[in-house]
Scaffold this motif. Structure first.
Motif, PDB file in Angstrom:
ATOM      1  N   PRO A  98       0.799  -1.190  -0.216  1.00  0.00           N
ATOM      2  CA  PRO A  98      -0.457  -0.289   0.257  1.00  0.00           C
ATOM      3  C   PRO A  98       0.863   1.447  -0.043  1.00  0.00           C
ATOM      4  O   PRO A  98       1.918   1.476   0.550  1.00  0.00           O
ATOM      5  N   GLY A  99      -0.122   2.258  -0.783  1.00  0.00           N
ATOM      6  CA  GLY A  99       1.316   3.422  -1.074  1.00  0.00           C
ATOM      7  C   GLY A  99       2.439   3.348  -1.670  1.00  0.00           C
ATOM      8  O   GLY A  99       3.251   3.928  -2.025  1.00  0.00           O
ATOM      9  N   MET A 150      -5.471  13.901  -0.916  1.00  0.00           N
ATOM     10  CA  MET A 150      -4.421  13.448  -0.508  1.00  0.00           C
ATOM     11  C   MET A 150      -3.608  13.241  -1.558  1.00  0.00           C
ATOM     12  O   MET A 150      -4.425  13.251  -2.806  1.00  0.00           O
ATOM     13  N   VAL A 151      -2.581  13.343  -2.143  1.00  0.00           N
ATOM     14  CA  VAL A 151      -1.684  13.515  -3.197  1.00  0.00           C
ATOM     15  C   VAL A 151      -1.001  12.896  -3.069  1.00  0.00           C
ATOM     16  O   VAL A 151      -0.335  12.395  -3.005  1.00  0.00           O
ATOM     17  N   ARG A 152      -1.315  11.904  -4.043  1.00  0.00           N
ATOM     18  CA  ARG A 152      -0.683  10.715  -4.717  1.00  0.00           C
ATOM     19  C   ARG A 152       1.175  11.171  -4.967  1.00  0.00           C
ATOM     20  O   ARG A 152       1.629  12.493  -5.870  1.00  0.00           O
ATOM     21  N   PRO A 153       2.409   9.888  -5.174  1.00  0.00           N
ATOM     22  CA  PRO A 153       3.724  10.789  -5.625  1.00  0.00           C
ATOM     23  C   PRO A 153       3.495  10.447  -6.950  1.00  0.00           C
ATOM     24  O   PRO A 153       2.290  10.042  -7.616  1.00  0.00           O
ATOM     25  N   ALA A 154       4.290  11.534  -7.738  1.00  0.00           N
ATOM     26  CA  ALA A 154       4.070  11.439  -9.207  1.00  0.00           C
ATOM     27  C   ALA A 154       4.795   9.834  -9.678  1.00  0.00           C
ATOM     28  O   ALA A 154       5.481   9.775  -9.442  1.00  0.00           O
ATOM     29  N   GLY A 160       2.787   5.292 -15.097  1.00  0.00           N
ATOM     30  CA  GLY A 160       3.297   3.233 -14.429  1.00  0.00           C
ATOM     31  C   GLY A 160       2.388   2.729 -13.829  1.00  0.00           C
ATOM     32  O   GLY A 160       1.493   2.541 -12.699  1.00  0.00           O
ATOM     33  N   ASP A 161       2.212   1.281 -14.802  1.00  0.00           N
ATOM     34  CA  ASP A 161       1.473   0.186 -14.227  1.00  0.00           C
ATOM     35  C   ASP A 161       2.427  -0.545 -13.059  1.00  0.00           C
ATOM     36  O   ASP A 161       1.734  -1.111 -12.132  1.00  0.00           O
ATOM     37  N   PRO A 169       0.211   5.450  -5.442  1.00  0.00           N
ATOM     38  CA  PRO A 169       1.255   5.826  -7.016  1.00  0.00           C
ATOM     39  C   PRO A 169       0.415   5.450  -8.490  1.00  0.00           C
ATOM     40  O   PRO A 169       0.827   6.046  -9.616  1.00  0.00           O
ATOM     41  N   LEU A 170      -0.035   4.128  -7.876  1.00  0.00           N
ATOM     42  CA  LEU A 170      -0.197   3.380  -8.922  1.00  0.00           C
ATOM     43  C   LEU A 170      -1.806   3.586  -9.466  1.00  0.00           C
ATOM     44  O   LEU A 170      -2.283   2.753 -10.109  1.00  0.00           O
TER      45      LEU A 170
END
Length: 553
Positions: free
Chosen positions: A82-83, A303-307, A455-456, A541-542
């Motif tokens: 997760p994450g 929530m801001v996901r990592p790029a 990205g997958d 991030p996915l």
């Protein structure tokens, strides 16, 4: 995933975890027993979807609105922590490759059942893989994830998959045509989810037929999807535009915290925001960056996901021969004020891209050639190339927002203005995302266009192969096109992680100096938002969030 579809086990770059405040991350041990965080409730969580799912059979899915519910119902042999984009056990507890990287042995969880009661075991795994590989002509068209990543069907000479062998009840061997950095991370994608062999056969899941320009699937894909996940399918109400999943009380791991999960289809972004603020829904994806501050002020859990994505301009010389000249492509790159574009058009945390994948991906090189904003340099290169009066059709999509492209029109306008400053005539072409844009760009109809990719999984090949092995960029029209495609495949086939990373760094440098088939623009952190009464979800991030951990107060 790019338009609507489309981690190495030896070397995986971690992405920081973001956890919605108020609830500890849920964990499962190798045996699949429940963790200790939280308890179940009779609550219903409603999530606003931007569109209707095209299918509930993840093997044929190509769009995010199909993948989101699929991730709640199905599991694969491997999963992602997760994450992060790091691998973790899924339905397999461990895996090991042979020394040549062409045979993978997976140890399976025991005591797991599909939601229809069918046992999950080695026989079920092999039946799934044989089902995926044995597709009729229409099925091969529909199964684009398999086609794009495996390269063929029916154990052909181009098919990465070459067989599955059950080793007792709890172990399988998967044989590959060649070693690949895709394994085993590829098996964590929804398309490779394990599905009930009983349901697949009973409801004729492989009965796929061509109909006009489209594909029709069996009733399995619309009524009877059957996995091992924490939720199971209840209904799809087309008239009321809702998909309803219910808790799988026989789930092998920690049970879903909410009893029911409803996806309510609300195509308009402003309407999704209003529905959240009114309490009619509990969350939605990809809020417009201009709304982030107001959503936070209203107490929403944003929530801001990592790029883990890239926005780029595709260039196709088959539609504009001037683009075959490296000086012209370099001039177009020098002409774009990417720093200003990122600052004014993208959310906080976005960065200028210098190459074809984010920094968190192995193979990222700090030695790539830099192209700082330099309009005078751009004019000089265009003059040297004899293209001071260059005219180019530039496409952008309407009726869409993407993680890497929140407002396509504004990004288009910024690029258009920059190109016009150096004397390039820009002809505007816009098409609806699902109404000609993705088909047109994928089939190579556009000379220049805005597109991107999330990205997958965490390998360079997941980015490069999707960009440069296909029609959209016209790569094979360049004298070095076949060489580039060979270099991508060769790097992917290197077994040793260190040697593979070195090869990708070298390839990144060549792409930005000698090849330059397109123009990387930016990496952008997308957001997901929930109501103030929702906690426990870990942003991915996915864009692969697990809703079974959601707690609704």
């Amino acid at each position: 995933m790019q338009s609507s579809r489309k981690v190495s086990a030896l070397a995986v770059a971690s992405v920081a975890a973001l956890v919605l405040s108020g609830c500890a991350e849920s964990k499962r041990d190798e045996s699949g027993t429940s963790g200790s965080s939280g308890s179940t409730s009779n609550a219903t969580m409603t999530f606003a979807a931007a569109g209707a799912p095209k299918t509930f059979d993840p093997f044929y899915a190509t769009d995010g609105e199909s993948f989101r519910p699929a991730r709640q119902m199905f599991e694969g042999l491997v999963d992602f922590k997760p994450g992060t984009a790091d691998l973790t056990p899924g339905l397999a507890t461990s895996w090991n490759p042979s020394s040549d990287g062409k045979t993978w042995t997976f140890k399976l969880r025991t005591g797991v059942k599909f939601s229809d009661g069918t046992p999950f075991n080695a026989d079920a795994v092999c039946k799934n893989f044989e089902r995926m590989d044995k597709q009729n002509e229409a099925g091969q068209t529909a199964a684009s994830y398999w086609n794009d990543n495996m390269g063929g069907f029916n154990k052909s000479k181009t098919d990465l998959y070459q067989g599955c062998t059950a080793k007792g009840e709890d172990s399988v061997e998967l044989k590959l045509l060649r070693p690949t950095s895709k394994f085993p991370a590829l098996l964590g994608l929804p398309a490779w989810s394990m599905q009930s062999p009983t349901a697949l056969e009973k409801y004729k899941a492989n009965d796929v037929k061509a109909q006009g320009d489209g594909i029709t699937q069996s009733e399995y894909a619309s009524k009877y999807p059957t996995g091992t996940g924490p939720f199971k399918f209840e209904s799809y109400d087309v008239q009321n535009k809702t998909v309803t999943l219910v808790r799988n009380d026989d789930y092998h791991g920690e049970k879903a915290k909410v009893a029911k999960l409803v996806f309510k289809i609300i195509p308009d972004g402003t309407s999704r925001k209003q529905a959240l603020l009114a309490g009619d829904v509990d969350g939605y994806d990809l809020p417009n960056p201009v709304d982030w501050a107001s959503l936070k002020s209203a107490g929403m859990n944003l929530m801001v996901r990592p790029a883990f994505n890239i926005l780029y301009l595709g260039l196709n010389p088959t539609k504009n021969p001037a683009l075959k000249d490296l000086k012209v492509r370099q001039a177009l790159y020098y002409a774009i004020n990417r720093d200003q574009l990122v600052k004014t058009q993208l959310p906080e945390g976005a960065t200028v891209a210098t190459q074809w994948y984010p920094k968190t991906v192995d193979g990222y090189s700090d030695a790539v050639q830099q192209y700082k904003y330099d309009p005078e340099k751009a004019k000089s290169l265009l003059k040297e190339a004899g293209q001071s009066n260059l005219s180019i059709d530039l496409w952008y999509p309407s009726e869409v927002t993407r993680p890497y492209m929140p407002d396509p029109q504004k990004i288009f306008q910024a690029v258009k203005a920059d190109w016009e400053k150096v004397g390039v005539k820009v002809n505007t072409v816009t098409k609806p995302w699902a109404g000609g844009y993705t088909d047109g760009t994928s089939n190579g109809a556009s000379p220049a266009f805005s597109i991107g990719w999330t990205g997958d999984y965490n390998t360079p090949d997941n980015f490069l192969a999707n960009f440069f092995i296909g029609k959209q960029m016209g790569v094979t029209s360049y004298p070095w096109g076949a060489q580039l495609q060979k270099e991508i495949t060769d790097a992917d086939s290197i077994v040793d992680a260190g040697q593979r990373t070195a090869a990708y760094k070298k390839l990144s440098e060549k792409l930005m100096k000698d090849y330059m088939p397109g123009l990387p623009i930016s990496n952008s952190p997308p957001a997901i938002v929930f109501g103030k009464n929702i906690s426990g979800i870990v942003a991915s991030p996915l864009t692969a969030e697990d809703f079974s951990t959601a707690v609704k107060k």
